[in-house]
Design an enzyme around this catalytic site. Structure first.
Site, PDB file in Angstrom:
ATOM      1  N   LYS A   9       0.958  -1.129  -0.122  1.00  0.00           N
ATOM      2  CA  LYS A   9       0.001   0.010   0.021  1.00  0.00           C
ATOM      3  C   LYS A   9       0.778   1.200  -0.035  1.00  0.00           C
ATOM      4  CE  LYS A   9      -4.054  -1.953   2.019  1.00  0.00           C
ATOM      5  NZ  LYS A   9      -5.290  -1.962   2.952  1.00  0.00           N
ATOM      6  N   GLU A  40      -1.850   6.857   7.879  1.00  0.00           N
ATOM      7  CA  GLU A  40      -2.792   7.631   7.224  1.00  0.00           C
ATOM      8  C   GLU A  40      -3.590   8.655   8.079  1.00  0.00           C
ATOM      9  OE1 GLU A  40      -5.580   5.682   4.544  1.00  0.00           O
ATOM     10  OE2 GLU A  40      -3.927   5.087   3.521  1.00  0.00           O
ATOM     11  N   ARG A  52      -7.832  -7.405  -8.540  1.00  0.00           N
ATOM     12  CA  ARG A  52      -8.760  -8.809  -8.835  1.00  0.00           C
ATOM     13  C   ARG A  52     -10.306  -8.570  -9.013  1.00  0.00           C
ATOM     14  NH1 ARG A  52     -11.131  -8.494  -4.023  1.00  0.00           N
ATOM     15  NH2 ARG A  52      -9.972  -7.748  -2.381  1.00  0.00           N
TER      16      ARG A  52
HETATM   17  P1  ADP Z   1     -13.471  -6.764  -1.781  1.00  0.00           P
HETATM   18  O1  ADP Z   1     -12.568  -5.763  -1.711  1.00  0.00           O
HETATM   19  O2  ADP Z   1     -13.660  -7.786  -2.986  1.00  0.00           O
HETATM   20  O3  ADP Z   1     -14.891  -6.385  -1.021  1.00  0.00           O
HETATM   21  P2  ADP Z   1     -12.716  -8.266   0.701  1.00  0.00           P
HETATM   22  O4  ADP Z   1     -12.043  -7.149   1.348  1.00  0.00           O
HETATM   23  O5  ADP Z   1     -14.273  -8.567   1.360  1.00  0.00           O
HETATM   24  O6  ADP Z   1     -13.057  -7.834  -0.772  1.00  0.00           O
HETATM   25  O7  ADP Z   1     -11.981  -9.568   0.686  1.00  0.00           O
HETATM   26  C1  ADP Z   1     -12.519 -10.761  -0.182  1.00  0.00           C
HETATM   27  C2  ADP Z   1     -11.760 -11.956   0.320  1.00  0.00           C
HETATM   28  O8  ADP Z   1     -10.275 -11.745   0.310  1.00  0.00           O
HETATM   29  C3  ADP Z   1     -11.847 -12.261   1.923  1.00  0.00           C
HETATM   30  O9  ADP Z   1     -12.167 -13.452   2.378  1.00  0.00           O
HETATM   31  C4  ADP Z   1     -10.538 -11.277   2.680  1.00  0.00           C
HETATM   32  O10 ADP Z   1     -10.516 -11.960   3.675  1.00  0.00           O
HETATM   33  C5  ADP Z   1      -9.628 -12.030   1.662  1.00  0.00           C
HETATM   34  N1  ADP Z   1      -8.644 -10.900   1.403  1.00  0.00           N
HETATM   35  C6  ADP Z   1      -8.546  -9.739   0.799  1.00  0.00           C
HETATM   36  N2  ADP Z   1      -7.345  -8.932   0.763  1.00  0.00           N
HETATM   37  C7  ADP Z   1      -6.525  -9.901   1.489  1.00  0.00           C
HETATM   38  C8  ADP Z   1      -5.141  -9.966   1.666  1.00  0.00           C
HETATM   39  N3  ADP Z   1      -4.335  -8.932   1.283  1.00  0.00           N
HETATM   40  N4  ADP Z   1      -4.612 -11.119   2.273  1.00  0.00           N
HETATM   41  C9  ADP Z   1      -5.424 -12.258   2.652  1.00  0.00           C
HETATM   42  N5  ADP Z   1      -6.702 -12.182   2.273  1.00  0.00           N
HETATM   43  C10 ADP Z   1      -7.392 -11.163   1.879  1.00  0.00           C
HETATM   44  P1  ADP Z   2      -8.483  -3.405   2.883  1.00  0.00           P
HETATM   45  O1  ADP Z   2      -7.226  -3.578   2.051  1.00  0.00           O
HETATM   46  O2  ADP Z   2      -8.807  -4.213   4.212  1.00  0.00           O
HETATM   47  O3  ADP Z   2      -9.542  -3.401   2.183  1.00  0.00           O
HETATM   48  P2  ADP Z   2      -8.516  -0.334   3.109  1.00  0.00           P
HETATM   49  O4  ADP Z   2      -7.526   0.509   2.866  1.00  0.00           O
HETATM   50  O5  ADP Z   2      -9.607  -0.594   1.766  1.00  0.00           O
HETATM   51  O6  ADP Z   2      -8.133  -1.833   3.686  1.00  0.00           O
HETATM   52  O7  ADP Z   2      -9.531   0.185   4.083  1.00  0.00           O
HETATM   53  C1  ADP Z   2     -10.709  -0.497   4.632  1.00  0.00           C
HETATM   54  C2  ADP Z   2     -11.826   0.282   5.181  1.00  0.00           C
HETATM   55  O8  ADP Z   2     -11.296   1.003   6.237  1.00  0.00           O
HETATM   56  C3  ADP Z   2     -12.111   1.618   4.457  1.00  0.00           C
HETATM   57  O9  ADP Z   2     -13.044   1.147   3.474  1.00  0.00           O
HETATM   58  C4  ADP Z   2     -12.652   2.666   5.321  1.00  0.00           C
HETATM   59  O10 ADP Z   2     -13.901   2.416   5.760  1.00  0.00           O
HETATM   60  C5  ADP Z   2     -11.577   2.429   6.214  1.00  0.00           C
HETATM   61  N1  ADP Z   2     -10.326   3.165   6.147  1.00  0.00           N
HETATM   62  C6  ADP Z   2      -9.218   2.895   5.735  1.00  0.00           C
HETATM   63  N2  ADP Z   2      -8.187   4.041   5.693  1.00  0.00           N
HETATM   64  C7  ADP Z   2      -8.933   4.985   6.326  1.00  0.00           C
HETATM   65  C8  ADP Z   2      -8.556   6.331   6.484  1.00  0.00           C
HETATM   66  N3  ADP Z   2      -7.580   6.705   6.325  1.00  0.00           N
HETATM   67  N4  ADP Z   2      -9.714   7.102   7.010  1.00  0.00           N
HETATM   68  C9  ADP Z   2     -10.850   6.620   7.267  1.00  0.00           C
HETATM   69  N5  ADP Z   2     -11.249   5.185   7.161  1.00  0.00           N
HETATM   70  C10 ADP Z   2     -10.265   4.571   6.538  1.00  0.00           C
END
Ligand code: ADP
Ligand code: ADP
Ligand code: MG
Length: 471
Positions: free
Chosen positions: A115, A199, A290
């Site tokens: 990231k 962040e 993906r």
């Molecule tokens: P989306 O971004 O499609 O909404 P999710 O965040 O719900 O996806 O993740 C979908 C699936 O992939 C879940 O089972 C989650 O635990 C898994 N997953 C997502 N990112 C990672 C990661 N970096 N490492 C391991 N598992 C992940």
């Molecule tokens: P993941 O890889 O697990 O999906 P993300 O970086 O996409 O992680 O963040 C998942 C969620 O966490 C976001 O949809 C948001 O709700 C919250 N989040 C992440 N970063 C921030 C931020 N800087 N400020 C506020 N909320 C955040």
């Protein structure tokens, strides 16, 4: 054109990919581990191969999966989501063996999976990112110093995180001292990397993400956005397309940003660029390299089959659409029906599905791998069904969601379905006015009764009898 695809996944997404293969004359190969012997993706694929007793090892073994693909004459591998889908080594192994990995190049997966590197790329491309650390944090002292500069609240995030894990909000230096080692430990356990970054916490933002498609000829288009603000602990529960909270100008701007982001990193295949929106300010958050769980709602409003496009792109064909060909109609909602008990802190509720009756009728789509009698194994994700509804207007889609949730019968395990009914009844949701704090701000929505109206019970019994007689 690709002729035979190995699907390196399980559950509903494996079934979804098998369906796209079936519609395009591509042979599908399923893999499974023994707890999944009776899983739907195994029954539904053209061929299926066991990868051993361990529930997870087989699904997570790049070499073993690539070998199987070669032995069975597959020319491509679709990784789905989760598991190895964002594993750059897996993609590289496919590249080395001459198998088409249905996703971007391994180098792009590598860069976007980190990231802080993704933030660097976006900064360079002129895509706005949340204020935060330039790279990873060295130690808690550096974190404390930076947090003072940025201003609290801040977020400490796992650099290779995903699935909503490895993210902690800190409102004070004391909290930061406490949470910092916790994020490191969570990141090490879940992602095998101790790297974390910081962040600025965007307070009460909307999670807006853009679906993009890019072919090997350099064409990049977007399929508009999804609003995934209805989350619990950074995990999505209900997703909406398009966002009912954007102006046409914001929609156009954010779609353009996503295309710019994809172009900047040489993206290929389907991907999602995630943003946080507050007021009129948009910040890049991450890119998922993906197919996403919620790709369904974009398919419902645009009519584009995203998995089919993925197969075409991996075959080296150009996109079927230009940007000006893409329009959207109405609204779609997706409910992630998880086998969890909302009243018990969303504790997973695994076990045998004693009865399942699918919702149907106008504007309803179900993506699932469950069936009556299916035993939900305890080893995997608790999401067991995606209920998607579509309608022309926001009011209609909310009503349709309520009706479809009411149609569905899923007995034997606890699910999140009744909880979603409560969310749909909330005036703020109905007024399309919510942000990522909606769920934590409304704990009272968990005070519902699981008891159904007698006529509904009668309906369930009738459906159960019909299902029993028919099968
Ligand atoms: P989306 O971004 O499609 O909404 P999710 O965040 O719900 O996806 O993740 C979908 C699936 O992939 C879940 O089972 C989650 O635990 C898994 N997953 C997502 N990112 C990672 C990661 N970096 N490492 C391991 N598992 C992940
Ligand atoms: P993941 O890889 O697990 O999906 P993300 O970086 O996409 O992680 O963040 C998942 C969620 O966490 C976001 O949809 C948001 O709700 C919250 N989040 C992440 N970063 C921030 C931020 N800087 N400020 C506020 N909320 C955040
Ligand atoms: Mg995310």
């Amino acid at each position: 054109m690709i002729k035979k695809v190995l699907i390196a996944n399980r559950g509903e997404i494996a079934v979804r990919i098998i369906r796209a293969c079936a519609e395009t004359g591509i042979r599908s190969v399923a893999i499974y581990t023994e707890p999944d012997r009776y899983a739907l993706h195994v029954k539904r694929a053209d061929e299926a191969y066991s990868l051993g007793e361990d529930p997870l090892a087989g699904y997570l073994d790049p070499q073993c999966i690539v070998n199987l693909a070669l032995e069975t004459g597959c020319d491509a591998i679709h990784p789905g989501y989760g598991f190895l889908s964002e594993n750059a080594e897996f993609a590289r192994l496919c590249e080395q063996q001459g198998i088409a990995f249905i996703g971007p190049k391994s180098s792009v997966i590598h860069n976007m999976g980190d990231k802080t590197q993704a933030r660097d790329s976006m900064r360079a491309a002129g895509v706005p990112i949340t204020p935060g650390s330039e790279g990873n944090l060295a130690d808690v002292e550096e974190a404390l110093k930076l947090a003072d500069e940025i201003g609290y609240p801040i977020m400490v995030k796992a650099t290779s995180g995903g699935g909503g894990r490895g993210i902690r909000r800190c409102d004070t230096p004391q909290e930061l001292k406490l949470q910092y080692p916790r994020v490191i430990s969570e990141a090490t356990k879940a992602f095998g990397s101790a790297e974390v970054f910081m962040e600025k916490c965007i307070v009460n933002p909307r999670h807006i993400e853009v679906q993009i498609l890019a072919d090997s000829q350099g064409n990049v288009i977007h399929l508009y956005e999804r609003d995934c603000s209805i989350q619990r602990r950074n995990q999505k529960l209900i997703e909406i397309a398009p966002s009912p909270q954007l102006t046409p100008e914001q929609r156009q701007y954010i779609g353009g940003l996503a295309v710019k982001a994809a172009e900047a990193v040489g993206y290929e295949n389907a991907g999602t660029v995630e943003f946080l929106l507050t007021g009129n300010q948009v910040y890049f958050m991450e890119m998922n390299t993906r197919v996403q769980v919620e790709h369904t709602i974009t398919e419902q409003i645009t009519g584009v089959d995203i998995v089919r496009e993925q197969l075409r792109i991996a075959s080296g064909l150009p996109l079927s659409y230009r940007q000006e060909d893409i329009s959207y109609r109405g609204y779609a909602l997706q409910f992630r029906i998880n086998a969890e008990d909302p009243k018990n802190d969303f504790l997973p509720s695994f076990g045998r599905i004693s009865h399942y009756y699918a919702p149907g009728g106008p504007g309803v789509r179900v993506d699932t791998a469950i069936y009556t009698g299916y035993e939900i194994p305890p080893y995997y994700d608790s999401m067991c069904l995606k209920l998607v509804v579509w309608a022309l207007t926001w009011e209609e889609v909310v009503a349709r969601g309520q009706r479809a949730l009411d149609d569905m019968r899923l007995h034997g395990v606890k699910t999140t379905a009744n909880y979603y009914q409560q969310i749909l009844q909330h005036p703020d949701f109905q007024a399309a006015n919510f942000n990522t704090s909606f769920v934590p701000d409304h704990p009272e929505l968990l005070n519902y009764s699981d008891k159904r109206h007698p006529s509904q019970i009668a309906l369930a019994v009738a459906a159960a009898v019909a299902a029993y007689a028919g099968w």
